[in-house]
Scaffold this motif. Structure first.
Motif, PDB file in Angstrom:
ATOM      1  N   MET A 170      31.457-128.064 -58.018  1.00  5.72           N
ATOM      2  CA  MET A 170      30.255-128.617 -58.642  1.00  5.72           C
ATOM      3  C   MET A 170      29.246-129.019 -57.566  1.00  5.72           C
ATOM      4  O   MET A 170      28.056-128.704 -57.664  1.00  5.72           O
ATOM      5  N   CYS A 171      29.731-129.709 -56.543  1.00  2.00           N
ATOM      6  CA  CYS A 171      28.837-130.184 -55.495  1.00  2.00           C
ATOM      7  C   CYS A 171      28.284-129.035 -54.660  1.00  2.00           C
ATOM      8  O   CYS A 171      27.109-129.038 -54.293  1.00  2.00           O
ATOM      9  N   MET A 172      29.133-128.031 -54.378  1.00  3.45           N
ATOM     10  CA  MET A 172      28.641-126.844 -53.667  1.00  3.45           C
ATOM     11  C   MET A 172      27.518-126.188 -54.462  1.00  3.45           C
ATOM     12  O   MET A 172      26.502-125.773 -53.887  1.00  3.45           O
ATOM     13  N   SER A 173      27.707-126.098 -55.754  1.00  7.37           N
ATOM     14  CA  SER A 173      26.674-125.503 -56.605  1.00  7.37           C
ATOM     15  C   SER A 173      25.407-126.339 -56.591  1.00  7.37           C
ATOM     16  O   SER A 173      24.301-125.800 -56.516  1.00  7.37           O
ATOM     17  N   ALA A 174      25.542-127.651 -56.638  1.00  2.16           N
ATOM     18  CA  ALA A 174      24.361-128.524 -56.618  1.00  2.16           C
ATOM     19  C   ALA A 174      23.606-128.380 -55.301  1.00  2.16           C
ATOM     20  O   ALA A 174      22.368-128.305 -55.288  1.00  2.16           O
ATOM     21  N   ILE A 175      24.339-128.336 -54.186  1.00  3.49           N
ATOM     22  CA  ILE A 175      23.712-128.142 -52.879  1.00  3.49           C
ATOM     23  C   ILE A 175      22.969-126.809 -52.858  1.00  3.49           C
ATOM     24  O   ILE A 175      21.843-126.706 -52.358  1.00  3.49           O
ATOM     25  N   THR A 176      23.586-125.789 -53.432  1.00  4.06           N
ATOM     26  CA  THR A 176      22.983-124.457 -53.490  1.00  4.06           C
ATOM     27  C   THR A 176      21.730-124.476 -54.359  1.00  4.06           C
ATOM     28  O   THR A 176      20.665-123.992 -53.947  1.00  4.06           O
ATOM     29  N   TRP A 177      21.847-125.032 -55.562  1.00  5.50           N
ATOM     30  CA  TRP A 177      20.695-125.074 -56.476  1.00  5.50           C
ATOM     31  C   TRP A 177      19.545-125.888 -55.892  1.00  5.50           C
ATOM     32  O   TRP A 177      18.371-125.607 -56.162  1.00  5.50           O
ATOM     33  N   ALA A 178      19.852-126.877 -55.060  1.00  8.78           N
ATOM     34  CA  ALA A 178      18.799-127.688 -54.433  1.00  8.78           C
ATOM     35  C   ALA A 178      18.095-126.926 -53.310  1.00  8.78           C
ATOM     36  O   ALA A 178      17.039-127.353 -52.848  1.00  8.78           O
ATOM     37  N   GLY A 179      18.677-125.806 -52.855  1.00 11.84           N
ATOM     38  CA  GLY A 179      18.021-124.972 -51.866  1.00 11.84           C
ATOM     39  C   GLY A 179      18.401-125.237 -50.425  1.00 11.84           C
ATOM     40  O   GLY A 179      17.730-124.736 -49.514  1.00 11.84           O
ATOM     41  N   PHE A 180      19.454-125.998 -50.185  1.00 12.09           N
ATOM     42  CA  PHE A 180      19.894-126.222 -48.808  1.00 12.09           C
ATOM     43  C   PHE A 180      20.456-124.928 -48.239  1.00 12.09           C
ATOM     44  O   PHE A 180      21.136-124.184 -48.936  1.00 12.09           O
ATOM     45  N   ASP A 181      20.207-124.694 -46.959  1.00 10.72           N
ATOM     46  CA  ASP A 181      20.755-123.497 -46.318  1.00 10.72           C
ATOM     47  C   ASP A 181      21.976-123.835 -45.457  1.00 10.72           C
ATOM     48  O   ASP A 181      22.453-123.008 -44.689  1.00 10.72           O
ATOM     49  N   ASN A 182      22.484-125.073 -45.608  1.00 14.97           N
ATOM     50  CA  ASN A 182      23.612-125.534 -44.799  1.00 14.97           C
ATOM     51  C   ASN A 182      24.307-126.696 -45.478  1.00 14.97           C
ATOM     52  O   ASN A 182      23.718-127.363 -46.335  1.00 14.97           O
ATOM     53  N   PHE A 183      25.539-126.931 -45.091  1.00 14.93           N
ATOM     54  CA  PHE A 183      26.178-128.232 -45.277  1.00 14.93           C
ATOM     55  C   PHE A 183      27.278-128.389 -44.251  1.00 14.93           C
ATOM     56  O   PHE A 183      27.868-127.423 -43.786  1.00 14.93           O
ATOM     57  N   TYR A 184      27.486-129.633 -43.865  1.00 13.46           N
ATOM     58  CA  TYR A 184      28.489-130.012 -42.874  1.00 13.46           C
ATOM     59  C   TYR A 184      29.488-130.928 -43.550  1.00 13.46           C
ATOM     60  O   TYR A 184      29.099-131.831 -44.297  1.00 13.46           O
ATOM     61  N   SER A 185      30.777-130.719 -43.291  1.00 12.99           N
ATOM     62  CA  SER A 185      31.835-131.534 -43.887  1.00 12.99           C
ATOM     63  C   SER A 185      32.688-132.169 -42.799  1.00 12.99           C
ATOM     64  O   SER A 185      32.958-131.543 -41.770  1.00 12.99           O
ATOM     65  N   PHE A 186      33.149-133.387 -43.064  1.00 15.02           N
ATOM     66  CA  PHE A 186      34.042-134.074 -42.137  1.00 15.02           C
ATOM     67  C   PHE A 186      35.502-133.765 -42.470  1.00 15.02           C
ATOM     68  O   PHE A 186      36.260-133.340 -41.618  1.00 15.02           O
ATOM     69  N   PHE A 187      35.903-133.973 -43.718  1.00 16.86           N
ATOM     70  CA  PHE A 187      37.264-133.658 -44.165  1.00 16.86           C
ATOM     71  C   PHE A 187      37.247-132.354 -44.951  1.00 16.86           C
ATOM     72  O   PHE A 187      36.236-131.983 -45.543  1.00 16.86           O
ATOM     73  N   SER A 188      38.391-131.680 -45.025  1.00 15.73           N
ATOM     74  CA  SER A 188      38.525-130.431 -45.774  1.00 15.73           C
ATOM     75  C   SER A 188      39.059-130.697 -47.181  1.00 15.73           C
ATOM     76  O   SER A 188      39.522-131.801 -47.491  1.00 15.73           O
ATOM     77  N   HIS A 189      39.024-129.664 -48.025  1.00 16.81           N
ATOM     78  CA  HIS A 189      39.651-129.753 -49.349  1.00 16.81           C
ATOM     79  C   HIS A 189      41.118-130.130 -49.223  1.00 16.81           C
ATOM     80  O   HIS A 189      41.631-130.938 -50.014  1.00 16.81           O
TER      81      HIS A 189
END
Length: 193
Positions: A90-109
């Motif tokens: 859900m959050c990946m989709s929201a980041i995508t729909w918002a138009g970000f071309d990147n994201f950085y994560s500290f912890f993994s799934h």
């Protein structure tokens, strides 16, 4: 000049974590996010999980909500999206729909599942999308994702050692917050706790 790895760790430790401590004390999960300017790495917004108010207010979505409520005129192409935990679908989709071309994560799934006892991200990936952990493409037509830990390892000593120490300190704080959340999660109203 501060490196991106150093700045992202500072934002997690000094901007997101204080909000997360308050959120966990209220019964929310440990996930948080921030948005920074690419140009100077200045903080635009930091937020934390607020699922007690709305089960959709994961840390990332809540940060996006606050971003759009409190800013105008900023293009997401000029911004960095930082997530304390690898975003769920859900959050990946929201980041995508918002138009970000990147994201950085500290912890993994996997960390969310194993270290934080919150397996929902991986279960949804598998059950809904038939994907194994890490089965999505970290670089695609919309964005490229990065892990902060990988950036830390590209730094030269002594900075790398300092960032490793900071990483360990942040992880220890999240462990305490996770223990607190887990001890009280049966009394909250979050659907997937």
């Amino acid at each position: 000049m501060m490196t991106i790895a150093a700045r992202l760790l500072d934002v997690i430790e000094h901007d997101i974590l204080p909000l997360t401590k308050t959120g966990v004390a209220a019964g929310n999960k440990v996930f948080g996010a921030a948005i920074l300017r690419k140009s100077d790495l200045s903080l635009v917004v930091a937020e934390t999980n607020n699922e007690l108010e709305n089960p959709l207010w994961h840390g990332e979505v809540h940060a996006l909500k606050r971003f759009y409520e409190n800013t105008s005129g900023l293009s997401t192409k000029d911004l960095i999206f930082l997530s304390t935990h690898e975003p769920c679908t859900m959050c990946m989709s929201a980041i995508t729909w918002a138009g970000f071309d990147n994201f950085y994560s500290f912890f993994s799934h996997e960390d969310s599942r194993d270290a934080f006892a919150i397996p929902h991200d991986l279960k949804i990936l598998q059950e809904v999308f038939a994907l194994q952990p890490g089965g999505y493409r970290r670089s695609n037509a919309f964005w490229t994702s990065y892990f902060v830990s990988e950036l830390v390892e590209t730094e030269k000593d002594p900075l790398r050692e300092n960032l490793r120490t900071q990483t360990a300190r942040i992880k220890a704080t999240y462990k305490q917050l996770s223990d607190s959340y887990q001890s009280g999660k049966d009394t909250n109203s979050i659907p997937l706790n």
